[in-house]
Design a protein around this motif. Structure first.
Motif, mmCIF file in Angstrom:
data_model
loop_
_atom_site.group_PDB
_atom_site.id
_atom_site.type_symbol
_atom_site.label_atom_id
_atom_site.label_comp_id
_atom_site.label_asym_id
_atom_site.label_seq_id
_atom_site.Cartn_x
_atom_site.Cartn_y
_atom_site.Cartn_z
ATOM 1 N N GLU A 89 -14.295 -12.495 0.674
ATOM 2 C CA GLU A 89 -14.283 -12.833 2.096
ATOM 3 C C GLU A 89 -13.100 -12.180 2.807
ATOM 4 O O GLU A 89 -13.191 -11.814 3.972
ATOM 5 N N ARG A 90 -11.981 -12.049 2.090
ATOM 6 C CA ARG A 90 -10.763 -11.520 2.712
ATOM 7 C C ARG A 90 -10.677 -9.997 2.649
ATOM 8 O O ARG A 90 -9.995 -9.381 3.458
ATOM 9 N N ARG A 91 -11.292 -9.390 1.663
ATOM 10 C CA ARG A 91 -11.140 -7.944 1.438
ATOM 11 C C ARG A 91 -12.483 -7.234 1.582
ATOM 12 O O ARG A 91 -13.517 -7.744 1.185
ATOM 13 N N SER A 92 -12.414 -6.012 2.090
ATOM 14 C CA SER A 92 -13.625 -5.183 2.137
ATOM 15 C C SER A 92 -13.737 -4.429 0.811
ATOM 16 O O SER A 92 -12.802 -4.417 -0.006
ATOM 17 N N GLU A 97 -11.344 -1.143 -3.672
ATOM 18 C CA GLU A 97 -11.232 0.129 -4.403
ATOM 19 C C GLU A 97 -9.797 0.651 -4.373
ATOM 20 O O GLU A 97 -9.297 1.147 -5.376
ATOM 21 N N ALA A 98 -9.127 0.514 -3.224
ATOM 22 C CA ALA A 98 -7.757 0.997 -3.110
ATOM 23 C C ALA A 98 -6.823 0.182 -4.007
ATOM 24 O O ALA A 98 -5.951 0.748 -4.690
ATOM 25 N N ILE A 99 -6.984 -1.123 -4.037
ATOM 26 C CA ILE A 99 -6.145 -1.980 -4.879
ATOM 27 C C ILE A 99 -6.400 -1.690 -6.352
ATOM 28 O O ILE A 99 -5.466 -1.611 -7.166
ATOM 29 N N ALA A 105 -3.499 3.175 -11.640
ATOM 30 C CA ALA A 105 -2.444 4.200 -11.671
ATOM 31 C C ALA A 105 -1.166 3.614 -12.240
ATOM 32 O O ALA A 105 -0.449 4.294 -13.010
ATOM 33 N N LYS A 106 -0.865 2.371 -11.898
ATOM 34 C CA LYS A 106 0.336 1.722 -12.421
ATOM 35 C C LYS A 106 0.220 1.516 -13.935
ATOM 36 O O LYS A 106 1.192 1.721 -14.682
ATOM 37 N N LEU A 107 -0.962 1.161 -14.421
ATOM 38 C CA LEU A 107 -1.181 0.960 -15.849
ATOM 39 C C LEU A 107 -1.065 2.293 -16.612
ATOM 40 O O LEU A 107 -0.593 2.320 -17.743
#
Length: 111
Positions: A89-92, A97-99, A105-107
């Motif tokens: 509900e909060r995120r598109s 995909e960006a998160i 990438a961090k992993l």
């Protein structure tokens, strides 16, 4: 053979139960309430008490009102939502995909 115990079924200190012992009861009125399922309940109130607008039906739990032709609507139950449903509900999808790309990438040690 009977035991001859005169106070059988009574507790120690119990006296005669009646209006004289307890005092006078307040004058009562019975008010009818109807729920959306057509159930009628008649709780009693003290004659000088303020009668509530709604009363919970003891049979189905829906709210009941004093107008038989227009009972209160039953409460609308929202289905159980998972944590993922609240996140969606909060995120598109683009935000997700960006998160996800940032976390991957961090992993991988790229960031």
């Amino acid at each position: 053979m009977a035991s001859g115990n005169a106070i059988r079924g009574s507790r120690v200190g119990a006296g005669p139960m009646g209006e004289a012992e307890r005092g006078e009861s307040a004058p009562r009125i019975r008010i009818p309430f109807w729920c959306a399922n057509g159930h009628e309940t008649r709780p009693s109130f003290a004659s000088d008490a303020q009668v509530p607008d709604t009363w919970d039906c003891p049979r189905c739990g829906f709210p009941a009102g004093q107008d038989r032709a227009n009972p209160p609507a039953p409460p609308r139950n929202e289905p159980y939502k998972t944590h993922l449903a609240y996140v969606r509900e909060r995120r598109s999808d683009a935000d997700g995909e960006a998160i996800l790309a940032e976390a991957l990438a961090k992993l991988r040690g790229e960031a």
